[in-house]
Motif scaffolding. Sequence first.
Motif, PDB file in Angstrom:
ATOM      1  N   ASP A  93       0.790  -1.192  -0.012  1.00 17.42           N
ATOM      2  CA  ASP A  93       0.011   0.037   0.074  1.00 17.42           C
ATOM      3  C   ASP A  93       0.627   1.338   0.022  1.00 17.42           C
ATOM      4  OD1 ASP A  93      -2.249   1.717   0.559  1.00 17.42           O
ATOM      5  OD2 ASP A  93      -1.764   1.868   2.344  1.00 17.42           O
ATOM      6  N   GLN A 108       0.290   4.407   0.805  1.00 20.22           N
ATOM      7  CA  GLN A 108       0.334   5.381   1.944  1.00 20.22           C
ATOM      8  C   GLN A 108       0.703   4.707   3.167  1.00 20.22           C
ATOM      9  OE1 GLN A 108      -3.298   7.588   2.266  1.00 20.22           O
ATOM     10  NE2 GLN A 108      -3.758   8.004   0.106  1.00 20.22           N
ATOM     11  N   SER A 109       0.197   3.607   3.327  1.00 20.63           N
ATOM     12  CA  SER A 109       0.953   3.074   4.787  1.00 20.63           C
ATOM     13  C   SER A 109       2.020   2.175   4.899  1.00 20.63           C
ATOM     14  CB  SER A 109      -0.220   2.434   5.318  1.00 20.63           C
ATOM     15  OG  SER A 109      -0.631   1.251   4.579  1.00 20.63           O
ATOM     16  N   ALA A 112       1.878  -0.948   4.145  1.00 21.87           N
ATOM     17  CA  ALA A 112       1.321  -2.457   4.618  1.00 21.87           C
ATOM     18  C   ALA A 112       1.411  -3.120   3.404  1.00 21.87           C
ATOM     19  CB  ALA A 112      -0.061  -2.223   4.982  1.00 21.87           C
ATOM     20  N   ARG A 131      -0.303  -6.129   1.185  1.00 16.31           N
ATOM     21  CA  ARG A 131      -1.701  -6.573   1.098  1.00 16.31           C
ATOM     22  C   ARG A 131      -1.861  -7.691  -0.007  1.00 16.31           C
ATOM     23  NH1 ARG A 131      -5.369  -1.324   0.571  1.00 16.31           N
ATOM     24  NH2 ARG A 131      -4.367  -1.292  -1.307  1.00 16.31           N
ATOM     25  N   ALA A 152      -8.242 -12.553   4.686  1.00 17.21           N
ATOM     26  CA  ALA A 152      -7.019 -12.210   4.558  1.00 17.21           C
ATOM     27  C   ALA A 152      -6.812 -10.662   4.646  1.00 17.21           C
ATOM     28  CB  ALA A 152      -6.576 -12.449   3.068  1.00 17.21           C
ATOM     29  N   ILE A 198      -4.364  -7.059   7.349  1.00 16.75           N
ATOM     30  CA  ILE A 198      -3.955  -5.942   7.288  1.00 16.75           C
ATOM     31  C   ILE A 198      -4.229  -4.738   8.383  1.00 16.75           C
ATOM     32  CG2 ILE A 198      -4.100  -4.055   5.483  1.00 16.75           C
ATOM     33  CD1 ILE A 198      -5.316  -6.002   3.614  1.00 16.75           C
ATOM     34  N   ALA A 199      -3.087  -3.885   8.541  1.00 14.83           N
ATOM     35  CA  ALA A 199      -3.158  -2.961   9.556  1.00 14.83           C
ATOM     36  C   ALA A 199      -4.293  -1.872   9.578  1.00 14.83           C
ATOM     37  CB  ALA A 199      -1.742  -2.130   9.514  1.00 14.83           C
ATOM     38  N   SER A 210      -4.622   4.888  10.418  1.00 14.10           N
ATOM     39  CA  SER A 210      -3.732   5.714  11.641  1.00 14.10           C
ATOM     40  C   SER A 210      -4.150   7.144  11.265  1.00 14.10           C
ATOM     41  CB  SER A 210      -2.185   5.315  10.976  1.00 14.10           C
ATOM     42  OG  SER A 210      -1.986   5.899   9.793  1.00 14.10           O
ATOM     43  N   ASP A 237      -4.862   9.097   7.994  1.00 14.11           N
ATOM     44  CA  ASP A 237      -5.468   8.215   7.012  1.00 14.11           C
ATOM     45  C   ASP A 237      -6.707   7.392   7.674  1.00 14.11           C
ATOM     46  OD1 ASP A 237      -5.616   6.584   4.991  1.00 14.11           O
ATOM     47  OD2 ASP A 237      -4.106   5.277   5.175  1.00 14.11           O
ATOM     48  N   PRO A 259      -5.500   1.128   5.178  1.00  7.71           N
ATOM     49  CA  PRO A 259      -5.490   0.081   4.151  1.00  7.71           C
ATOM     50  C   PRO A 259      -6.376  -0.859   4.147  1.00  7.71           C
ATOM     51  CG  PRO A 259      -3.772  -0.122   5.631  1.00  7.71           C
ATOM     52  CD  PRO A 259      -4.458   0.969   6.130  1.00  7.71           C
TER      53      PRO A 259
END
Lengths: 514, 151
Positions: free
Chosen positions: A185, A187-188, A190, A192, B25, B29-30, B33, B36, B40
């Motif tokens: 991702d 922006q973060s 992370a 995925r 799944a 994912i985090a 924050s 944001d 995500p």
Amino acid sequence: MDTIAFLATGIATAFSGWNFVYVLIGAFVGTWIGMLPGLGPSTGIALLLPLTYGLDPTGGMIMLCGIYFGSMYGGSISSILLNTPGDVSSVITMLDGNPMARRGRGGAALFCAAVASFIGGSVGLVGLTFLAEPIARFALRFGPAEYFALMTFALIATATLMQGAAVKGLMAIVIGLMIATVGIDLQSGAARFTMNSPNLFDGISLIAVIIGLFGISEVFTNIQEIMARRWGKVETVGRLWMEPSEWKRCRFSFLRGSVIGFMVGVVPGAGGAVATLLSYAAERRSSRHPEEFGKGAIEGVAGPEAANNASVGGALIPLFTLGLPGSSATAILLGALMIFGIQPGPHLFTENPDLVWGIIGSLYVANVVLVILNIPFIGIFVRMLMMPGAPLNAIILLLAVTGAYSLNNNVFDIQVALVFGVIGFLLRSAQVPLAPLVLAVALGGGLEQSLRQALSLSDGDPAGLVPSGIAAVFLGLSALLVLLAAILPATRLMSPRNRALRRAAKKEKRPQTQ
Amino acid sequence: MRHVLGIDRVVALICIAVAGLYLSASLGIAQGSFGDPLGPRAFPQILGALLILFSIITLVQPSARQAPATPLATLVAIAICAALVLGFILLLPVVGYAATSFLLFLGFLLTLREPLRLALLYAAGLTLLFYVVFTVLLQTYFPPTMLGRIF
């Protein structure tokens, strides 16, 4: 520099160095690919993309646009002579073109299609030349919320304006957006759905997806045709000229089709198929002999063919000015631009004027080349059309596999293409349209980022998605399209004709159940 | 199963299964924050839910006019064709581009019931064409193999 001066520079670019050769190769190969049964502009560009990797961006894009334009011309040849359209946008040409060929007037139909394509292509290009820059300047006002609204509209329009059930189009969009979420991702940071595979950290390659969906799944679909021995029979061409009465019947059809095609082409998602359909309806309405339509009316070839090629110029406007592909073919061109390291959008005209005007100039040249190529060389194309199905599909399969490999010189991309080949075959069998899926993969990343940026700017307040009239209009139109797609099938179901049909069906069933 | 359910329902069921896996799944994912608010995770979860919704609609209301079921012989031919591509992927680093291309062509043509002699002729000619275009003209990099770079 004004528009005319830029265009002159673009045409000069098209003739400089190897560029003219690329125009010729693109136009010729595009015509050949476009006329092959089942292969349209999208598959043609996707399969031939690897041939441009070694070229400079201008040369590569000139060749791809030549293929795009050429395949639009070529589509009419198989529709008229084989009764098998190369692409959805050539289906309408088949309705009257093939009956003409069966009456021995195939040559006149092909000549008419070539002239119509030239006129339509020219009108579309003039529109592109003069409207693209003002739209690009207007698009500079767009922020994340406006982009989100515009992309939402483009995707929903593609899903709902295409033929078939809207829910399947929406399903295709969601699948495409899901594919676009794979990867790191932005922006973060992370990961995925990467399954810890480094090959997926950058996401799933758009081009590999397209090669699978259009190239490999096309071969799977063609296997059905070959095994059922339905591979087409070529009709005779006859004399390549139109009678004076035919010219008279077509003169306004060329213009009507061109205007309709250009206007529809600009709308994201509508594309050549809708343009040809609307043009055919317009021709039938304005004809003095509506009863001849479907039996070989030459206006039924002239209008739709002009509309089909005029839609190319229209479809390139949102691509160049907003970075927004309106069809699967322009989505592949977007992918190609990205491969060459170019981001289309409002800044394209200021940052890469040589490239963008070079492409527009080369399209003018390709349009002239194609009309010259199509009329005297029609015999050669007809002979090429007679190629047997098995070796032809073997070529398509290896082109797809090699094309996927040469994206990153990595066999992983072949695996991706194969998986999407199978998915594409399944979806085609269920009549789920593939174009919205491809558009969603192309736009998914940008759509999600715009949504999140817009919400960040408003501290999570959903009202931040509608900060301006532009965003409100596009979101409103999207909602309207979804509403219409939900209501229209229900109203059709409740129409007096359908109610009568249902009653008749019930009556037929009753004796069997008793 | 295809005859009982129809292709629409088969595809809808596959989509529901995929959406379920995708949603589960996405739980890993985090979350969002500061700066944001959506994060995500939310977007994929919306998509998973939408796919389930559209699939259920298709399941309940499949198209009235569906494509006829593909004959078994055709499905077998398609499966062989997919297996040939898998074979190409496995063999490319071992025997090189020209040999794998030849095998892919030959296998494909024989699957589509071309006579052996004609298939051999087509496969040899097309392999030569592809070798010249991709290796000689376009200089595509293929990995070195046990037979060296020539093949």
